[in-house]
Design a protein around this motif. Structure first.
Motif, PDB file in Angstrom:
ATOM      1  N   UNK A  40      40.444  27.790  47.206  1.00  0.00           N
ATOM      2  CA  UNK A  40      40.345  28.379  45.871  1.00  0.00           C
ATOM      3  C   UNK A  40      40.225  29.892  46.067  1.00  0.00           C
ATOM      4  N   UNK A  41      41.208  30.634  45.540  1.00  0.00           N
ATOM      5  CA  UNK A  41      41.266  32.082  45.746  1.00  0.00           C
ATOM      6  C   UNK A  41      41.175  32.810  44.414  1.00  0.00           C
ATOM      7  N   UNK A  42      40.575  34.014  44.450  1.00  0.00           N
ATOM      8  CA  UNK A  42      40.522  34.895  43.278  1.00  0.00           C
ATOM      9  C   UNK A  42      41.262  36.173  43.641  1.00  0.00           C
ATOM     10  N   UNK A  43      42.361  36.445  42.929  1.00  0.00           N
ATOM     11  CA  UNK A  43      43.190  37.626  43.162  1.00  0.00           C
ATOM     12  C   UNK A  43      42.833  38.661  42.100  1.00  0.00           C
ATOM     13  N   UNK A  44      42.056  39.660  42.484  1.00  0.00           N
ATOM     14  CA  UNK A  44      41.577  40.674  41.535  1.00  0.00           C
ATOM     15  C   UNK A  44      42.455  41.919  41.671  1.00  0.00           C
ATOM     16  N   UNK A  45      43.123  42.276  40.584  1.00  0.00           N
ATOM     17  CA  UNK A  45      44.130  43.317  40.626  1.00  0.00           C
ATOM     18  C   UNK A  45      45.465  42.700  40.987  1.00  0.00           C
ATOM     19  N   UNK A 102      48.618  25.496  48.146  1.00  0.00           N
ATOM     20  CA  UNK A 102      49.237  24.203  47.876  1.00  0.00           C
ATOM     21  C   UNK A 102      48.681  23.502  46.650  1.00  0.00           C
ATOM     22  N   UNK A 103      49.042  22.227  46.512  1.00  0.00           N
ATOM     23  CA  UNK A 103      48.698  21.452  45.310  1.00  0.00           C
ATOM     24  C   UNK A 103      47.202  21.224  45.172  1.00  0.00           C
ATOM     25  N   UNK A 104      46.481  21.203  46.280  1.00  0.00           N
ATOM     26  CA  UNK A 104      45.031  20.948  46.214  1.00  0.00           C
ATOM     27  C   UNK A 104      44.224  22.216  45.996  1.00  0.00           C
ATOM     28  N   UNK A 105      44.894  23.372  46.017  1.00  0.00           N
ATOM     29  CA  UNK A 105      44.199  24.633  45.843  1.00  0.00           C
ATOM     30  C   UNK A 105      44.384  25.218  44.453  1.00  0.00           C
ATOM     31  N   UNK A 106      43.803  26.400  44.257  1.00  0.00           N
ATOM     32  CA  UNK A 106      43.849  27.043  42.945  1.00  0.00           C
ATOM     33  C   UNK A 106      43.750  28.559  43.150  1.00  0.00           C
ATOM     34  N   UNK A 107      44.496  29.326  42.326  1.00  0.00           N
ATOM     35  CA  UNK A 107      44.428  30.785  42.360  1.00  0.00           C
ATOM     36  C   UNK A 107      44.112  31.303  40.966  1.00  0.00           C
ATOM     37  N   UNK A 108      43.017  32.050  40.845  1.00  0.00           N
ATOM     38  CA  UNK A 108      42.653  32.711  39.602  1.00  0.00           C
ATOM     39  C   UNK A 108      43.050  34.187  39.736  1.00  0.00           C
ATOM     40  N   UNK A 109      43.944  34.647  38.850  1.00  0.00           N
ATOM     41  CA  UNK A 109      44.524  35.986  38.989  1.00  0.00           C
ATOM     42  C   UNK A 109      44.111  36.865  37.820  1.00  0.00           C
ATOM     43  N   UNK A 110      43.441  37.976  38.128  1.00  0.00           N
ATOM     44  CA  UNK A 110      42.957  38.883  37.099  1.00  0.00           C
ATOM     45  C   UNK A 110      43.850  40.119  37.016  1.00  0.00           C
ATOM     46  N   UNK A 111      44.371  40.396  35.824  1.00  0.00           N
ATOM     47  CA  UNK A 111      45.171  41.596  35.580  1.00  0.00           C
ATOM     48  C   UNK A 111      44.985  42.009  34.124  1.00  0.00           C
ATOM     49  N   UNK A 112      44.323  43.154  33.868  1.00  0.00           N
ATOM     50  CA  UNK A 112      43.991  43.518  32.488  1.00  0.00           C
ATOM     51  C   UNK A 112      45.090  44.253  31.728  1.00  0.00           C
ATOM     52  N   UNK A 113      45.994  44.935  32.414  1.00  0.00           N
ATOM     53  CA  UNK A 113      47.010  45.746  31.729  1.00  0.00           C
ATOM     54  C   UNK A 113      48.028  44.826  31.065  1.00  0.00           C
ATOM     55  N   UNK A 114      48.241  44.941  29.749  1.00  0.00           N
ATOM     56  CA  UNK A 114      49.035  43.939  29.019  1.00  0.00           C
ATOM     57  C   UNK A 114      50.439  43.713  29.555  1.00  0.00           C
ATOM     58  N   UNK A 115      51.196  44.782  29.847  1.00  0.00           N
ATOM     59  CA  UNK A 115      52.571  44.578  30.313  1.00  0.00           C
ATOM     60  C   UNK A 115      52.595  43.955  31.706  1.00  0.00           C
ATOM     61  N   UNK A 165      48.045  28.100  39.359  1.00  0.00           N
ATOM     62  CA  UNK A 165      47.671  29.493  39.090  1.00  0.00           C
ATOM     63  C   UNK A 165      47.105  29.600  37.676  1.00  0.00           C
ATOM     64  N   UNK A 166      45.998  30.343  37.539  1.00  0.00           N
ATOM     65  CA  UNK A 166      45.408  30.626  36.226  1.00  0.00           C
ATOM     66  C   UNK A 166      45.410  32.134  36.009  1.00  0.00           C
ATOM     67  N   UNK A 167      46.410  32.672  35.301  1.00  0.00           N
ATOM     68  CA  UNK A 167      46.412  34.118  35.001  1.00  0.00           C
ATOM     69  C   UNK A 167      45.355  34.440  33.952  1.00  0.00           C
ATOM     70  N   UNK A 168      44.569  35.477  34.184  1.00  0.00           N
ATOM     71  CA  UNK A 168      43.464  35.829  33.290  1.00  0.00           C
ATOM     72  C   UNK A 168      43.612  37.291  32.883  1.00  0.00           C
ATOM     73  N   UNK A 169      43.618  37.556  31.579  1.00  0.00           N
ATOM     74  CA  UNK A 169      43.845  38.905  31.052  1.00  0.00           C
ATOM     75  C   UNK A 169      42.538  39.692  30.985  1.00  0.00           C
TER      76      UNK A 169
END
Length: 394
Positions: free
Chosen positions: A189-194, A209-222, A237-241
């Motif tokens: 389980x990874x957190x990609x900040x920026x 892979x399928x058993x893992x998860x990535x939470x991705x933080x990116x605040x800039x709208x475009x 993947x869970x993109x988070x604004x």
């Protein structure tokens, strides 16, 4: 604490001096060169070559959207060098520019350099006084690095910033955020900040892979919209604004600067930010195996807001340490003090003064990463590929 290494920072910096290939050392009588680098410095470099009896076989423009032709009667080549020129010494004229030239590390280190150090000093990239004032702290970081390549790259960065000459840089043989040991693996389980536009997130998603998860933080709208588009077919993947900070609030953000967009009091838009500790609670993330931080100078504030998560889960860490000059030693030192039982590595992924990262792994996860690296190297060898970059060895 790591045991001190027998080689000091000064001794390793001297090694960087020997490894570098300056023009003054390479200009032998009658030698032929290909000259690349800044267009405005081509002619000056050619004149220097001519003064010592050498010859410029061609100028090389590495940008894709340019035309060939001639300059001062010398052929201008573009794109990949023709075979008849590939074996000639390559003279890089002027200060490197990140935006238009990104060669492989082995190529960068094989260049002969014709750099004007004064320009780097004038542009604020050199920092000799700061490094001298904090010499003991810089040496401490050096002594805590776990392997020879990390220490050599750290010493080369210090040397480059003391001299104002980027040609001292030694460059990592692996891609940024893909350290052979400190990288996401199956089920992580990874957190990609920026996360920017998702390039690193996509790579992480494939790794976990399928058993893992990535939470991705990116605040800039475009950028967030492009992140969502890039990961739309990735169910893990869970993109988070949101942006990351040491608490939850709304801050000003300066957009429109590509990968250099950042939180700033001069920002024209307002974006929500939160701490990693609160994010983990809000999304009920059961464990955190890796955190990557590239937040344009806010790394220290984000780390402060991740202390509980780091203490509880002991994740692997990938942290940028180049956005502010003191980051080179302050951020590694902060992690060294916070994280007993971790191993630290350093990577530099550009011949420029950017893309320097500290990689940290707890000792209980180090063996797993080491075994994964060994398995990967053997697999690549069986495929006839280089263990360093996955390129053909034939």
């Amino acid at each position: 604490m790591n045991r001190p290494h027998p080689e000091t920072l000064d001794e390793t910096m001297a090694k960087c001096e020997r490894l570098r290939r300056p023009l003054s050392r390479e200009l032998d009588q009658g030698k032929r060169f290909v000259v690349g680098g800044r267009h405005g410095d081509w002619v000056t470099a050619a004149e220097r070559v001519k003064d010592i009896g050498g010859e410029v076989a061609a100028f090389h423009d590495s940008r894709k959207k340019t035309r060939g032709g001639k300059k001062n009667g010398i052929d201008v080549l573009r794109g990949k060098l023709p075979r008849r020129f590939a074996g000639l010494p390559y003279l890089f004229a002027g200060e490197p520019s990140k935006q238009w030239f990104s060669p492989a590390p082995s190529f960068v280190e094989s260049c002969i350099w014709d750099v004007e150090p004064r320009e780097a000093h004038q542009r604020g990239k050199a920092m000799p006084r700061l490094l001298q004032q904090h010499r003991e702290r810089v040496e401490r970081v050096f002594q805590h690095l776990a392997d020879g390549p990390s220490r050599l790259q750290f010493a080369s960065i210090v040397k480059a910033r003391v001299e104002g000459d980027t040609s001292f840089h030694r460059i990592s043989r692996y891609a940024e955020y893909d350290h052979p040991i400190v990288r996401p693996t199956q089920g992580d389980v990874a957190i990609d900040v920026g996360a920017f536009r998702g390039e690193t997130t996509v790579r992480f998603a494939r790794s976990v892979g399928a058993r893992g998860r990535v939470y991705s933080l990116e605040p800039e709208p475009s950028n967030h919209a492009r992140l969502c588009a890039a990961t739309s077919d990735l169910f893990n993947v869970a993109p988070i604004a949101f942006g990351a900070w040491d608490d939850t609030r709304v801050l000003s953000f300066q957009g429109g600067r590509g990968g250099a967009s950042r939180l700033s009091s001069e920002g024209e838009i307002r974006v929500p930010v939160t701490s990693i500790d609160r994010l983990v609670r809000r999304y009920r993330i059961p464990r955190v195996d890796l955190i990557k931080l590239d937040v344009e100078g806010a790394e220290k504030r984000v780390l402060e807001g991740a202390r509980q998560t780091i203490r509880r889960h002991r994740p692997k860490l990938q942290v940028s340490i180049y956005h502010h000059k003191p980051d080179l030693f302050e951020l590694p030192e902060l992690l060294i003090d916070w994280l007993p039982g971790y191993r630290f590595y350093l990577g530099h992924h550009s011949y420029y003064h950017v893309e320097t990262d500290i990689y940290a792994v707890p000792v209980e996860k180090w063996a797993r990463g080491y075994l994964a690296r060994s398995s990967r190297r053997w697999a690549l060898r069986l495929l006839g590929r280089s263990p360093e970059r996955g390129t053909s060895t034939s």
